[in-house]
Design a protein around this motif. Structure first.
Motif, PDB file in Angstrom:
ATOM      1  N   ALA A  25       0.835  -1.209   0.000  1.00 47.00           N
ATOM      2  CA  ALA A  25       0.000   0.000   0.000  1.00 47.00           C
ATOM      3  C   ALA A  25       0.866   1.253   0.000  1.00 47.00           C
ATOM      4  N   ARG A  26       1.935   1.212   0.798  1.00 48.09           N
ATOM      5  CA  ARG A  26       2.863   2.349   0.819  1.00 48.09           C
ATOM      6  C   ARG A  26       3.552   2.507  -0.532  1.00 48.09           C
ATOM      7  N   CYS A  27       3.885   1.396  -1.192  1.00 53.02           N
ATOM      8  CA  CYS A  27       4.471   1.458  -2.535  1.00 53.02           C
ATOM      9  C   CYS A  27       3.514   2.129  -3.510  1.00 53.02           C
ATOM     10  N   SER A  28       2.218   1.873  -3.344  1.00 55.59           N
ATOM     11  CA  SER A  28       1.230   2.427  -4.272  1.00 55.59           C
ATOM     12  C   SER A  28       1.094   3.935  -4.138  1.00 55.59           C
ATOM     13  N   VAL A  29       1.463   4.479  -2.976  1.00 56.85           N
ATOM     14  CA  VAL A  29       1.445   5.939  -2.814  1.00 56.85           C
ATOM     15  C   VAL A  29       2.452   6.566  -3.763  1.00 56.85           C
ATOM     16  N   ASP A  30       3.652   6.001  -3.813  1.00 52.77           N
ATOM     17  CA  ASP A  30       4.688   6.525  -4.697  1.00 52.77           C
ATOM     18  C   ASP A  30       4.287   6.430  -6.154  1.00 52.77           C
ATOM     19  N   ALA A  31       3.450   5.438  -6.470  1.00 57.70           N
ATOM     20  CA  ALA A  31       2.979   5.283  -7.847  1.00 57.70           C
ATOM     21  C   ALA A  31       1.744   6.126  -8.136  1.00 57.70           C
ATOM     22  N   GLY A  32       1.243   6.857  -7.133  1.00 59.84           N
ATOM     23  CA  GLY A  32       0.067   7.705  -7.315  1.00 59.84           C
ATOM     24  C   GLY A  32      -1.231   6.936  -7.422  1.00 59.84           C
ATOM     25  N   LYS A  33      -1.291   5.730  -6.815  1.00 57.22           N
ATOM     26  CA  LYS A  33      -2.465   4.872  -6.982  1.00 57.22           C
ATOM     27  C   LYS A  33      -2.995   4.345  -5.657  1.00 57.22           C
ATOM     28  N   PHE A  34      -2.700   4.994  -4.547  1.00 53.27           N
ATOM     29  CA  PHE A  34      -3.045   4.419  -3.258  1.00 53.27           C
ATOM     30  C   PHE A  34      -4.539   4.169  -3.082  1.00 53.27           C
ATOM     31  N   ALA A  35      -5.373   5.169  -3.338  1.00 49.13           N
ATOM     32  CA  ALA A  35      -6.805   5.026  -3.050  1.00 49.13           C
ATOM     33  C   ALA A  35      -7.412   3.866  -3.825  1.00 49.13           C
ATOM     34  N   ALA A  36      -7.032   3.734  -5.084  1.00 45.60           N
ATOM     35  CA  ALA A  36      -7.568   2.643  -5.902  1.00 45.60           C
ATOM     36  C   ALA A  36      -7.054   1.296  -5.414  1.00 45.60           C
ATOM     37  N   TYR A  37      -5.785   1.211  -5.080  1.00 45.81           N
ATOM     38  CA  TYR A  37      -5.200  -0.054  -4.634  1.00 45.81           C
ATOM     39  C   TYR A  37      -5.731  -0.438  -3.252  1.00 45.81           C
ATOM     40  N   HIS A  38      -5.894   0.538  -2.389  1.00 46.93           N
ATOM     41  CA  HIS A  38      -6.488   0.320  -1.070  1.00 46.93           C
ATOM     42  C   HIS A  38      -7.862  -0.335  -1.209  1.00 46.93           C
ATOM     43  N   THR A  39      -8.662   0.151  -2.144  1.00 45.18           N
ATOM     44  CA  THR A  39      -9.979  -0.425  -2.397  1.00 45.18           C
ATOM     45  C   THR A  39      -9.865  -1.862  -2.889  1.00 45.18           C
ATOM     46  N   VAL A  40      -8.952  -2.099  -3.806  1.00 49.09           N
ATOM     47  CA  VAL A  40      -8.766  -3.441  -4.363  1.00 49.09           C
ATOM     48  C   VAL A  40      -8.315  -4.422  -3.278  1.00 49.09           C
ATOM     49  N   LEU A  41      -7.410  -4.001  -2.408  1.00 43.47           N
ATOM     50  CA  LEU A  41      -6.917  -4.896  -1.360  1.00 43.47           C
ATOM     51  C   LEU A  41      -8.039  -5.340  -0.430  1.00 43.47           C
ATOM     52  N   PHE A  42      -8.903  -4.412  -0.020  1.00 38.77           N
ATOM     53  CA  PHE A  42      -9.991  -4.805   0.869  1.00 38.77           C
ATOM     54  C   PHE A  42     -11.072  -5.600   0.136  1.00 38.77           C
ATOM     55  N   THR A  43     -11.338  -5.253  -1.115  1.00 37.35           N
ATOM     56  CA  THR A  43     -12.330  -5.996  -1.881  1.00 37.35           C
ATOM     57  C   THR A  43     -11.925  -7.451  -2.042  1.00 37.35           C
ATOM     58  N   ASN A  44     -10.625  -7.695  -2.154  1.00 34.76           N
ATOM     59  CA  ASN A  44     -10.103  -9.042  -2.382  1.00 34.76           C
ATOM     60  C   ASN A  44      -9.418  -9.611  -1.145  1.00 34.76           C
ATOM     61  N   GLN A  45      -9.834  -9.162   0.016  1.00 34.67           N
ATOM     62  CA  GLN A  45      -9.212  -9.602   1.259  1.00 34.67           C
ATOM     63  C   GLN A  45      -9.364 -11.111   1.452  1.00 34.67           C
ATOM     64  N   PRO A  46      -8.269 -11.814   1.776  1.00 31.66           N
ATOM     65  CA  PRO A  46      -8.382 -13.245   2.065  1.00 31.66           C
ATOM     66  C   PRO A  46      -9.043 -13.468   3.419  1.00 31.66           C
ATOM     67  N   GLU A  47      -9.377 -14.708   3.718  1.00 31.50           N
ATOM     68  CA  GLU A  47      -9.897 -15.026   5.033  1.00 31.50           C
ATOM     69  C   GLU A  47      -8.889 -14.581   6.086  1.00 31.50           C
ATOM     70  N   GLU A  48      -9.390 -14.120   7.227  1.00 27.54           N
ATOM     71  CA  GLU A  48      -8.523 -13.551   8.252  1.00 27.54           C
ATOM     72  C   GLU A  48      -7.420 -14.512   8.684  1.00 27.54           C
ATOM     73  N   SER A  49      -7.745 -15.783   8.795  1.00 25.76           N
ATOM     74  CA  SER A  49      -6.771 -16.767   9.252  1.00 25.76           C
ATOM     75  C   SER A  49      -5.822 -17.214   8.147  1.00 25.76           C
ATOM     76  N   GLU A  50      -6.091 -16.808   6.925  1.00 31.18           N
ATOM     77  CA  GLU A  50      -5.261 -17.196   5.785  1.00 31.18           C
ATOM     78  C   GLU A  50      -4.212 -16.119   5.530  1.00 31.18           C
ATOM     79  N   ASP A  51      -2.964 -16.522   5.457  1.00 31.08           N
ATOM     80  CA  ASP A  51      -1.883 -15.578   5.189  1.00 31.08           C
ATOM     81  C   ASP A  51      -1.788 -15.359   3.679  1.00 31.08           C
ATOM     82  N   GLY A  52      -2.821 -14.725   3.137  1.00 27.71           N
ATOM     83  CA  GLY A  52      -2.980 -14.668   1.685  1.00 27.71           C
ATOM     84  C   GLY A  52      -2.316 -13.512   0.978  1.00 27.71           C
ATOM     85  N   TYR A  53      -1.881 -12.497   1.712  1.00 27.13           N
ATOM     86  CA  TYR A  53      -1.251 -11.348   1.063  1.00 27.13           C
ATOM     87  C   TYR A  53       0.243 -11.622   0.866  1.00 27.13           C
TER      88      TYR A  53
END
Length: 269
Positions: free
Chosen positions: A142-170
């Motif tokens: 997410a911090r990398c996406s700030v430098d690329a000027g895409k944080f808000a969009a990537y932040h949305t994508v990360l939560f939309t595609n969030q893995p199960e809490e117990s799954e180390d999916g990221y």
């Protein structure tokens, strides 16, 4: 990690397979994140004491600017916006996803309109609770996406595609795969940033800042520096939060936010 364990607002079962098998960790979600229809009339229109309100606009997050502030928070929106909404999140937190699904469109609408700026405190404590490195890696990406000027969009994508809490999916590979959903984000600089955990120091400092903020769980929300506690009706629905924000905009210092608590000023460097 903090000496005082941070608990997420959803029951969590930790299974450690080995000689011993332990199941530990239960927490009560103090903030009610529901999106009921209490504030809608029979026609489905938003209503309040001052009459019907216009519908929340659908805003493309790619249009929202973001920048890292001196204290380490990631600010979305204009620095001159009169009201500040502070959001404390961990990317592995399922109630954070619920918050973003229900309240995110409101924040995006008001940020795009210049009414508010949204300061994101990115925590990563759930790795310590659940095992793995998903929170840390997602925070780094997410911090990398700030430098690329895409944080808000990537932040949305990360939560939309969030893995199960117990799954180390990221994992790094998964984070790059999700970045393909944000036009213009992938590139040598971003990919290298994700693959090498280039922002590890920032992630660690952001977690330290979270631990010293006085906030004990995610998601947590503050309006103009005042934490909205579990009894604040603004956390029950986007319509209620909108009413609070409108009160602040019309009369700074007013509204239910004044009932909250003021967190310590964190510094993530």
């Amino acid at each position: 990690m903090s000496a005082n364990p941070r608990t997420n607002r959803t029951p969590v079962i930790l299974a450690v397979v080995g000689v011993l098998v332990a199941a530990v960790l239960a927490a009560v979600l103090g903030v009610v994140l529901t999106t009921g229809d209490d504030d809608k009339d029979d026609a489905g229109e938003n209503k309040s004491a001052t009459g019907p309100k216009s519908a929340i606009r659908v805003v493309d997050p790619a249009t929202l600017p973001a920048a890292v502030q001196p204290d380490g928070v990631i600010r979305v929106g204009s620095a001159s916006a009169p009201v500040t909404v502070t959001v404390f999140e961990d990317f592995r937190c399922p109630f954070c996803k619920r918050f973003e699904t229900g309240f995110g469109p409101l924040l995006a609408d008001y940020a795009e309109a210049g009414k508010i700026k949204v300061d994101y405190h990115i925590a990563s404590f759930l790795d310590g609770k659940l095992g793995g490195t998903g929170s840390v890696k997602a925070a780094n990406a997410a911090r990398c996406s700030v430098d690329a000027g895409k944080f808000a969009a990537y932040h949305t994508v990360l939560f939309t595609n969030q893995p199960e809490e117990s799954e180390d999916g990221y994992t790094a590979a998964r984070l790059l795969e999700l970045a393909d959903q944000v036009p213009g984000l992938r590139g040598e600089a971003f990919d290298t940033c994700v693959n090498t955990d280039a922002n590890a120091a920032w992630v660690s400092a952001a977690e330290t800042a979270f631990e010293s903020s006085g906030v004990s769980a995610t998601p947590a929300i503050a309006v103009d520096g005042k934490i909205l506690d579990s009894g604040n009706s603004a956390m029950r629905s986007p319509d209620n939060l909108r009413e609070l924000l409108d009160q602040r905009l019309e009369n700074p210092g007013s509204g239910k936010a004044a009932l909250g608590e003021e967190p310590q000023a964190p510094s993530a460097g």
